[in-house]
Scaffold this motif. Structure first.
Motif, PDB file in Angstrom:
ATOM      1  N   ASN A  98     -35.104 -19.511  50.998  1.00 15.08           N
ATOM      2  CA  ASN A  98     -34.456 -20.834  51.100  1.00 15.08           C
ATOM      3  C   ASN A  98     -35.377 -21.816  49.835  1.00 15.08           C
ATOM      4  OD1 ASN A  98     -33.420 -23.489  51.661  1.00 15.08           O
ATOM      5  ND2 ASN A  98     -34.162 -23.220  53.973  1.00 15.08           N
ATOM      6  N   MET A  99     -34.772 -21.936  48.792  1.00 13.87           N
ATOM      7  CA  MET A  99     -35.491 -22.703  47.586  1.00 13.87           C
ATOM      8  C   MET A  99     -34.968 -24.017  47.194  1.00 13.87           C
ATOM      9  SD  MET A  99     -35.363 -18.935  44.982  1.00 13.87           S
ATOM     10  CE  MET A  99     -36.628 -19.650  43.895  1.00 13.87           C
ATOM     11  N   PRO A 100     -35.749 -24.727  46.637  1.00 11.79           N
ATOM     12  CA  PRO A 100     -35.514 -25.881  46.182  1.00 11.79           C
ATOM     13  C   PRO A 100     -33.955 -26.182  45.405  1.00 11.79           C
ATOM     14  CG  PRO A 100     -37.963 -25.484  45.551  1.00 11.79           C
ATOM     15  CD  PRO A 100     -36.988 -24.272  45.834  1.00 11.79           C
ATOM     16  N   ALA A 101     -33.509 -27.209  45.577  1.00  4.97           N
ATOM     17  CA  ALA A 101     -32.234 -27.271  45.398  1.00  4.97           C
ATOM     18  C   ALA A 101     -32.003 -27.188  43.627  1.00  4.97           C
ATOM     19  CB  ALA A 101     -31.453 -28.642  45.840  1.00  4.97           C
ATOM     20  N   ASP A 102     -32.947 -27.589  42.978  1.00  6.66           N
ATOM     21  CA  ASP A 102     -32.989 -27.465  41.672  1.00  6.66           C
ATOM     22  C   ASP A 102     -33.373 -26.252  40.937  1.00  6.66           C
ATOM     23  OD1 ASP A 102     -35.712 -27.553  42.259  1.00  6.66           O
ATOM     24  OD2 ASP A 102     -36.354 -29.199  40.877  1.00  6.66           O
ATOM     25  N   SER A 103     -33.499 -25.189  41.870  1.00  8.45           N
ATOM     26  CA  SER A 103     -33.866 -23.996  41.293  1.00  8.45           C
ATOM     27  C   SER A 103     -32.732 -23.180  40.713  1.00  8.45           C
ATOM     28  CB  SER A 103     -34.281 -22.849  42.404  1.00  8.45           C
ATOM     29  OG  SER A 103     -34.645 -21.523  41.974  1.00  8.45           O
ATOM     30  N   LYS A 104     -32.882 -22.592  39.506  1.00  5.16           N
ATOM     31  CA  LYS A 104     -31.828 -21.876  38.895  1.00  5.16           C
ATOM     32  C   LYS A 104     -31.600 -20.290  39.146  1.00  5.16           C
ATOM     33  CE  LYS A 104     -31.884 -25.144  34.866  1.00  5.16           C
ATOM     34  NZ  LYS A 104     -32.071 -25.403  33.251  1.00  5.16           N
ATOM     35  N   LEU A 105     -32.771 -20.020  39.823  1.00  7.70           N
ATOM     36  CA  LEU A 105     -32.641 -18.672  40.248  1.00  7.70           C
ATOM     37  C   LEU A 105     -31.723 -18.276  41.496  1.00  7.70           C
ATOM     38  CD1 LEU A 105     -34.044 -15.799  40.097  1.00  7.70           C
ATOM     39  CD2 LEU A 105     -35.233 -16.541  41.800  1.00  7.70           C
ATOM     40  N   THR A 106     -30.698 -17.217  41.050  1.00 11.77           N
ATOM     41  CA  THR A 106     -29.901 -16.986  41.977  1.00 11.77           C
ATOM     42  C   THR A 106     -30.438 -15.698  42.899  1.00 11.77           C
ATOM     43  OG1 THR A 106     -28.371 -15.830  40.545  1.00 11.77           O
ATOM     44  CG2 THR A 106     -27.810 -17.849  40.917  1.00 11.77           C
ATOM     45  N   GLU A 107     -30.666 -14.818  42.207  1.00 14.66           N
ATOM     46  CA  GLU A 107     -31.118 -13.619  42.838  1.00 14.66           C
ATOM     47  C   GLU A 107     -31.827 -12.769  42.033  1.00 14.66           C
ATOM     48  OE1 GLU A 107     -27.494 -10.395  42.135  1.00 14.66           O
ATOM     49  OE2 GLU A 107     -26.989 -12.181  43.237  1.00 14.66           O
ATOM     50  N   LYS A 108     -32.623 -11.811  42.710  1.00 13.19           N
ATOM     51  CA  LYS A 108     -33.303 -10.849  41.759  1.00 13.19           C
ATOM     52  C   LYS A 108     -33.587  -9.475  42.522  1.00 13.19           C
ATOM     53  CE  LYS A 108     -35.182 -12.730  37.919  1.00 13.19           C
ATOM     54  NZ  LYS A 108     -35.036 -12.055  36.619  1.00 13.19           N
ATOM     55  N   VAL A 109     -33.118  -8.500  41.780  1.00 13.75           N
ATOM     56  CA  VAL A 109     -33.343  -7.114  42.563  1.00 13.75           C
ATOM     57  C   VAL A 109     -34.068  -6.075  41.701  1.00 13.75           C
ATOM     58  CG1 VAL A 109     -31.841  -5.173  43.103  1.00 13.75           C
ATOM     59  CG2 VAL A 109     -30.919  -7.316  43.543  1.00 13.75           C
ATOM     60  N   ASN A 110     -34.965  -5.400  42.344  1.00 12.88           N
ATOM     61  CA  ASN A 110     -36.000  -4.600  41.716  1.00 12.88           C
ATOM     62  C   ASN A 110     -35.862  -3.116  42.492  1.00 12.88           C
ATOM     63  OD1 ASN A 110     -38.292  -2.832  40.894  1.00 12.88           O
ATOM     64  ND2 ASN A 110     -39.439  -4.927  40.123  1.00 12.88           N
ATOM     65  N   SER A 111     -35.050  -2.141  42.093  1.00 17.87           N
ATOM     66  CA  SER A 111     -34.887  -1.105  42.803  1.00 17.87           C
ATOM     67  C   SER A 111     -36.064  -0.385  43.064  1.00 17.87           C
ATOM     68  CB  SER A 111     -33.577  -0.355  42.362  1.00 17.87           C
ATOM     69  OG  SER A 111     -33.906  -0.119  40.942  1.00 17.87           O
ATOM     70  N   GLY A 150     -27.246  -3.568  48.920  1.00 18.94           N
ATOM     71  CA  GLY A 150     -26.659  -2.345  48.295  1.00 18.94           C
ATOM     72  C   GLY A 150     -27.298  -2.180  46.869  1.00 18.94           C
ATOM     73  N   GLU A 151     -27.615  -3.195  46.210  1.00 17.93           N
ATOM     74  CA  GLU A 151     -28.098  -2.997  44.938  1.00 17.93           C
ATOM     75  C   GLU A 151     -29.491  -2.555  45.041  1.00 17.93           C
ATOM     76  OE1 GLU A 151     -27.904  -6.492  42.214  1.00 17.93           O
ATOM     77  OE2 GLU A 151     -25.406  -6.565  42.573  1.00 17.93           O
ATOM     78  N   SER A 152     -30.257  -3.057  45.950  1.00 18.78           N
ATOM     79  CA  SER A 152     -31.783  -2.583  46.170  1.00 18.78           C
ATOM     80  C   SER A 152     -31.559  -1.126  46.523  1.00 18.78           C
ATOM     81  CB  SER A 152     -32.313  -3.463  47.151  1.00 18.78           C
ATOM     82  OG  SER A 152     -32.289  -4.676  46.971  1.00 18.78           O
ATOM     83  N   LEU A 153     -30.542  -0.737  47.267  1.00 23.60           N
ATOM     84  CA  LEU A 153     -30.441   0.803  47.541  1.00 23.60           C
ATOM     85  C   LEU A 153     -29.982   1.563  46.432  1.00 23.60           C
ATOM     86  CD1 LEU A 153     -28.657   0.330  51.203  1.00 23.60           C
ATOM     87  CD2 LEU A 153     -31.158   0.974  50.693  1.00 23.60           C
ATOM     88  N   GLY A 154     -29.322   1.092  45.499  1.00 20.37           N
ATOM     89  CA  GLY A 154     -28.725   1.768  44.423  1.00 20.37           C
ATOM     90  C   GLY A 154     -27.475   2.019  44.057  1.00 20.37           C
ATOM     91  N   LEU A 155     -26.574   1.090  45.138  1.00 19.80           N
ATOM     92  CA  LEU A 155     -25.164   1.082  45.027  1.00 19.80           C
ATOM     93  C   LEU A 155     -24.610   0.284  43.874  1.00 19.80           C
ATOM     94  CD1 LEU A 155     -23.858   0.160  48.801  1.00 19.80           C
ATOM     95  CD2 LEU A 155     -23.766   2.331  47.381  1.00 19.80           C
ATOM     96  N   PRO A 156     -23.876   0.942  43.040  1.00 16.24           N
ATOM     97  CA  PRO A 156     -23.205   0.431  41.973  1.00 16.24           C
ATOM     98  C   PRO A 156     -22.142  -0.884  42.278  1.00 16.24           C
ATOM     99  CG  PRO A 156     -21.927   2.198  42.206  1.00 16.24           C
ATOM    100  CD  PRO A 156     -23.054   2.337  43.297  1.00 16.24           C
ATOM    101  N   GLU A 157     -22.086  -1.883  41.364  1.00 12.49           N
ATOM    102  CA  GLU A 157     -21.008  -2.870  41.582  1.00 12.49           C
ATOM    103  C   GLU A 157     -19.693  -2.427  41.798  1.00 12.49           C
ATOM    104  OE1 GLU A 157     -18.942  -6.568  39.104  1.00 12.49           O
ATOM    105  OE2 GLU A 157     -20.989  -5.728  38.328  1.00 12.49           O
ATOM    106  N   CYS A 158     -18.974  -2.926  42.731  1.00  8.70           N
ATOM    107  CA  CYS A 158     -17.562  -2.268  42.998  1.00  8.70           C
ATOM    108  C   CYS A 158     -16.436  -3.100  42.274  1.00  8.70           C
ATOM    109  CB  CYS A 158     -17.338  -2.500  44.569  1.00  8.70           C
ATOM    110  SG  CYS A 158     -15.679  -1.803  44.936  1.00  8.70           S
ATOM    111  N   PRO A 159     -15.539  -2.544  41.822  1.00  9.86           N
ATOM    112  CA  PRO A 159     -14.399  -3.352  41.100  1.00  9.86           C
ATOM    113  C   PRO A 159     -13.251  -3.892  42.047  1.00  9.86           C
ATOM    114  CG  PRO A 159     -13.927  -0.856  40.642  1.00  9.86           C
ATOM    115  CD  PRO A 159     -15.234  -0.996  41.745  1.00  9.86           C
ATOM    116  N   LEU A 160     -13.527  -3.441  43.203  1.00  5.76           N
ATOM    117  CA  LEU A 160     -12.576  -4.000  44.202  1.00  5.76           C
ATOM    118  C   LEU A 160     -12.929  -5.428  44.685  1.00  5.76           C
ATOM    119  CD1 LEU A 160     -12.043  -0.807  46.688  1.00  5.76           C
ATOM    120  CD2 LEU A 160     -10.434  -1.657  44.575  1.00  5.76           C
TER     121      LEU A 160
END
Length: 220
Positions: A98-111, A150-160
């Motif tokens: 729950n980050m400040p409203a002015d934060s530009k970070l959306t997400e980070k994944v480190n598998s 899913g990305e953290s587990l190693g699932l690839p992006e889905c085109p559907l």
């Protein structure tokens, strides 16, 4: 002698539930599970909803980690600090930030660290005054939580476009996509979880109580 035997049997039966409860408590701490932690000002209702959603749709045990201090950005110390929360029994860790409203970070994944962070503040609607907006916000968090895990587990992006693993480019795409995995991604996810040692115990609903018999009709 017979009474003594009966007393032993009764005592063993009385002790059995206690032993089972202790064993289950030990197994619950030791079992492989998806971990979820909250960072920043708490929203217990939202966290509870996400825990239930992830548990039901990944069909995997889920454990809640202790709450963390608020994050302003993804500093050099953040991966190491959050990575320490991941134990050998956590297949991955999702941090709902729950980050400040002015934060530009959306997400980070480190598998490598089995760590994914989702800035839930960025998913809020401009107007959050009515129940419909609150519901849309909840659905957004649930969908993106599924994808980041899913990305953290190693699932690839889905085109559907209706799969939760689809990378939505617009808010409209996010609001119209599904909040669970498509069948092919679900098969992949279950294979990954099985490989990581996750055991899903099928929970059966409690037996229904017999319907009460209607009272006898009064004789006229």
């Amino acid at each position: 002698m017979r009474n003594r035997i009966l007393l032993c049997i009764v005592a063993s039966l009385a002790a059995t539930p206690c032993l089972l409860r202790a064993q289950l408590a030990t197994n619950a701490a030791d079992e492989k599970a998806i971990a979820v932690a909250w960072a920043g000002p708490a929203n217990d209702a939202l966290l509870t909803a996400v825990l239930k959603h992830v548990r039901a749709n990944y069909r995997c045990p889920v454990r809640q980690k202790p709450g963390q201090d608020a994050l302003k950005d993804w500093s050099d110390e953040a991966p190491g600090k959050l990575g320490k929360l991941v134990t050998s029994n956590d297949v991955c860790l999702l941090v709902l930030a729950n980050m400040p409203a002015d934060s530009k970070l959306t997400e980070k994944v480190n598998s490598t660290l089995r760590l994914g962070l989702l800035n839930i503040t960025g998913l809020r609607l401009q107007q959050m005054n009515d129940a419909k907006a609150q519901e849309m916000y909840l659905r957004r968090v649930e969908k993106e939580s599924m994808r980041v895990i899913g990305e953290s587990l190693g699932l690839p992006e889905c085109p559907l476009p209706l799969c939760a693993m689809n990378q939505s480019k617009t808010e409209r795409a996010l609001d119209t996509k599904g909040w669970n995995l498509c069948p092919p991604c679900d098969v992949k996810a279950q294979a990954i979880l099985k490989q990581k040692g996750v055991v899903w115990k099928i929970e059966r609903p409690p037996p229904r109580k017999p319907a009460a018999e209607p009272p006898p009709a009064e004789k006229k």
